[in-house]
Design a protein around this motif. Structure first.
Motif: not given
Length: 356
Positions: A68-69, A347, A35, A37-38, A71, A345, A134-135, A85, A350
């Motif tokens: 990102g992270r 987010a 996912d 994030e930046f 998942t 960003d 997003e991913s 991370h 999203r």
């Protein structure tokens, strides 16, 4: 598993980037699902979108400075787990068996590495889409761990601007006692100064315009030389062991070559293209100077750079933006109106996608 993903894409060389829905590939056994994030915004994103290099594939989702992270991971993945991370840079694959790949230099893969976007997956022929999304799904071999103490947003540009300047610093063995100069104070240049300083070098900035002294010194440069001043250039003649030239357009290298010490090297990391018979080779011959180039870095080298940045608390100077500001950001970048890297960003993407 079908992964429906939203991102921002350019559909032609002239159209603005806008919301775009596409499908990510089914994860393979060695894949990591991330996912995002930046996502950092690189000047090469503009070149690719606008087909400046002649190989644009539209629709194009840019972005190769990804944080990102995790998942999900495939059953063969051993280096990552859910929640880690991580980062993804300019490459997502390579042949893994040529001589450069065997040496951990995937950026020079003899069979052609696979770029994070504007490329084709060699396994299934699908287009690669980048980090303005997003991913992403990436082989674990091309995923790196991000130190926990680094700001994830400010770490994003390390995946391109950072490694592009770190690789030549390491290859030419910069350390305490080295005299390094950097040409240009932009996204690449400011990272070159920070990294060279942290390696122990005496760092100088070459700038075409006055007024950069305070910022350059804050970043780690001890000296600033106005390259348009013949007197100042003469004062540093024959001084530098390494010059990292970050300028992205045709320019005269000869004044900078004159400032190299014997056996010194000028490394081009910003400009790709012909110099149109502009280089005088006499100083190269009589003082064993060199003019060369360097690409990004391999995956092991990228991890080394991130670990070094974690140890020294080094990140990029950024301006965080919403995804919806990307077209304005491109125009500002063309005017050099950013200090020193835009980061998106995700987010904000999203939120827009959820409302659409």
């Amino acid at each position: 598993m079908v992964m429906q993903v939203r991102g921002y894409a350019a559909h032609s060389t002239t159209s603005p980037l806008g919301l775009f829905s596409f499908v990510r590939r089914d994860p393979r056994p060695n894949d990591v699902v991330i996912d995002i994030e930046f996502a950092g915004v690189c000047h090469s994103d503009i070149h690719n979108v606008r087909n400046d290099w002649g190989n644009a594939k539209h629709p194009m989702v840019p972005g190769h400075e990804i944080i990102g992270r995790v998942t999900a991971v495939g059953r063969a993945v051993t280096r990552f787990k859910h929640g880690d991370h991580v980062g993804v840079g300019c490459m997502v694959d390579s042949c893994q068996h040529c001589k450069p790949c065997a040496q951990g230099l995937e950026q020079y893969c003899e069979n052609g590495n696979t770029l994070t976007y504007n490329d084709v997956d060699p396994h299934d022929g699908t287009p690669t889409y980048g980090g303005y999304s997003e991913s992403i799904v990436v082989s674990e071999k091309f995923v790196v761990k991000v130190p926990k103490n680094l700001s994830p947003a400010a770490a994003a540009p390390l995946l391109c601007a950072g490694i592009t300047t770190w690789s030549p610093l390491r290859h030419w063995k910069v350390g305490p006692g080295s005299k390094v100069a950097v040409v240009g104070l932009g996204g690449l240049g400011h990272m070159a100064i920070k990294l060279a300083k942290a390696l122990g070098a005496d760092v100088t900035l070459f700038s075409r315009s006055p007024g950069k002294e305070e910022d350059a010194q804050r970043l780690g440069a001890r000296h600033v030389v106005l390259s348009t001043s013949a007197e100042q250039m003469q004062d540093v003649s024959g001084q530098f062991d390494l010059i990292i030239d970050t300028v992205p357009y045709v320019h005269d290298l000869n004044p900078y070559v004159a400032t190299l010490a014997m056996s010194g090297t000028l490394v081009l990391v910003g400009y790709l293209g012909p110099l149109q018979d502009m280089l005088d080779t006499a100083p190269l011959v009589v003082s064993r100077k060199a003019v060369t180039g360097s690409a990004i870095g391999g995956i092991a080298e990228t991890q080394e750079m991130l670990d070094f940045c974690g140890l020294h608390g080094i990140t990029s100077d950024i301006e965080l933006i919403d995804m919806q500001s990307i077209n304005e950001a491109y125009e500002r970048m063309l005017k050099s109106d950013v200090k020193y890297r835009f980061v998106i960003d995700i987010a904000s993407l999203r939120r827009e996608a959820a409302a659409a």
